[in-house]
Design an enzyme around this catalytic site. Structure first.
Site, mmCIF file in Angstrom:
data_model
loop_
_atom_site.group_PDB
_atom_site.id
_atom_site.type_symbol
_atom_site.label_atom_id
_atom_site.label_comp_id
_atom_site.label_asym_id
_atom_site.label_seq_id
_atom_site.Cartn_x
_atom_site.Cartn_y
_atom_site.Cartn_z
ATOM 1 N N CYS A 24 0.873 -1.181 0.000
ATOM 2 C CA CYS A 24 0.000 0.000 0.000
ATOM 3 C C CYS A 24 0.914 1.237 0.000
ATOM 4 O O CYS A 24 2.135 1.124 0.142
ATOM 5 C CB CYS A 24 -0.854 -0.005 1.254
ATOM 6 N N HIS A 136 -1.356 -4.795 19.352
ATOM 7 C CA HIS A 136 -0.807 -4.458 18.033
ATOM 8 C C HIS A 136 -0.075 -3.120 18.143
ATOM 9 O O HIS A 136 -0.549 -2.200 18.813
ATOM 10 C CB HIS A 136 -1.940 -4.370 16.996
ATOM 11 N N GLU A 138 0.173 -0.596 16.244
ATOM 12 C CA GLU A 138 -0.621 0.593 15.893
ATOM 13 C C GLU A 138 -1.524 0.994 17.066
ATOM 14 O O GLU A 138 -1.717 2.184 17.342
ATOM 15 C CB GLU A 138 -1.475 0.318 14.646
ATOM 16 N N SER A 235 0.799 -9.571 10.982
ATOM 17 C CA SER A 235 0.253 -8.526 10.113
ATOM 18 C C SER A 235 -1.267 -8.553 10.210
ATOM 19 O O SER A 235 -1.925 -9.486 9.740
ATOM 20 C CB SER A 235 0.697 -8.782 8.667
HETATM 21 FE FE1 SF4 Z 1 -0.996 0.722 4.501
HETATM 22 FE FE2 SF4 Z 1 -1.441 0.614 7.143
HETATM 23 FE FE3 SF4 Z 1 -1.315 2.956 5.878
HETATM 24 FE FE4 SF4 Z 1 -3.361 1.300 5.444
HETATM 25 S S1 SF4 Z 1 -2.846 2.351 7.361
HETATM 26 S S2 SF4 Z 1 -2.243 2.509 3.897
HETATM 27 S S3 SF4 Z 1 -2.347 -0.699 5.566
HETATM 28 S S4 SF4 Z 1 0.357 1.478 6.124
#
Ligand code: SF4
Length: 320
Positions: A24, A136, A138, A235
């Site tokens: 991405c 996670h 994030e 992931s």
């Molecule tokens: Fe890619 Fe994560 Fe950004 Fe979505 S949030 S575009 S999966 S890096």
């Protein structure tokens, strides 16, 4: 001779390639940041946490001089350090600054957007209910954007039922970017039913890449007996692709490399789907196609459900 056999003697297999798949814009940007930092500062450049959740990518960057660490105290004084695409709690750049480290932020701009939304909700006096997966990176990064006690992590509809807030509490919800579109819609519906006053983004913060990859799998999986997903076990967006395929009735396996594929996985499989999580490069897709071709006479069809043109700007320090 069986109609499914061709001159090679191998049975045929129809391979449906999901598109979009793989990298991405956030992952492309994060990898570019490490590569440009290596050019700018010279090796070694330190990276806090796997820059993206893919061993192949991490090993390629290690070979170029990146050193991956889990915490800042592993970074020597005076070194350059990059924060991963998943984002970091506010304390991390603050610590790096106080140590005088030269740091670069590879947090995906779509994750940073959620961070800013979290700050705005706290400024507006709302408690945040954050939908995400415990542990996670994030989620750790987003929880660390606001003071402790102002944000509560929830994962499921059952978690919504267990919340202790009064019916008229000032609440907002936000979401991790790489969740299941369908599961998250259920959790948001449960939140809105229990707390009609809750404030949230117009669409959940699940990113375009996660949504598009899930939609592509939904399109191919009903035609497949097996869907292979290339991605790492840590992931989030890759794990969600496996779930989506299974919910469509296909068997599904998460693989990191083609060498894991065994010939007997293809027993009884006439149509196989193939996709890759947002942190898996196209080389790994080609490697899988080559391996499958050892066992079957493959006919391939790419099924395109969306075009992606997203590109994110690089940090100013690297383009000036
Ligand atoms: Fe890619 Fe994560 Fe950004 Fe979505 S949030 S575009 S999966 S890096």
């Amino acid at each position: 001779m069986n109609a499914s056999c061709q001159t090679s003697g191998k049975p045929t297999l129809k391979l449906l390639l999901a598109a979009p798949r793989g990298f991405c814009a956030g992952v492309d940007r994060a990898i570019d940041i490490v590569e440009l930092a290596l050019e700018r500062y010279g090796a070694p450049v330190y990276v806090r946490h796997e820059i993206v959740h893919n061993r192949f990518v991490v090993d390629s960057l290690k070979a170029k001089g990146a050193v991956f660490v889990e915490e800042l105290d592993e970074v020597p004084d005076g070194a350059a350090v990059i924060f991963s695409a998943h984002g970091v709690p506010k304390s991390v750049p603050a610590d790096a600054t106080s140590r005088g480290l030269d740091w670069l932020d590879a947090t995906c701009p779509l994750v940073s957007k959620v961070h800013r939304q979290a700050e705005r909700q706290i400024e507006a006096g709302r408690h945040i209910l954050f939908i995400g997966h415990h542990g996670h990176p994030e989620v750790i990064g987003t929880l660390g954007q606001v003071p402790a006690g102002t944000i509560t992590l929830i994962e499921t509809v059952a978690d919504v039922a267990a919340l202790q807030f009064s019916g008229d509490a000032a609440l907002a919800f936000l979401t991790q970017t790489t969740l299941s579109v369908d599961d998250t819609a259920e959790v948001v519906a449960a939140l809105r039913a229990r707390f009609p006053q809750i404030v949230g983004p117009k669409a959940e913060d699940i990113c375009y890449a996660t949504s598009n990859r899930q939609a592509a799998v939904k399109t191919i999986a009903p035609q497949c007996q097996l869907v292979l997903v290339i991605g790492a076990p840590n992931s989030s967006n890759s794990l969600r692709l496996v779930e989506v395929a299974e919910r469509c009735g296909a068997a599904s396996r998460l693989i990191q490399r083609a060498s894991e594929i065994q010939a007997d996985w293809l027993d009884g499989v006439e149509v196989m789907g193939l996709t890759a999580g947002a942190s898996a490069p196209e080389e790994l897709v080609n490697e899988v196609i080559d391996r499958i071709s050892l066992f079957r006479e493959v006919t391939m069809e790419q099924v395109v459900t969306a075009e992606e043109k997203m590109v994110f700007k690089l940090p100013r320090q690297l383009v000036e």
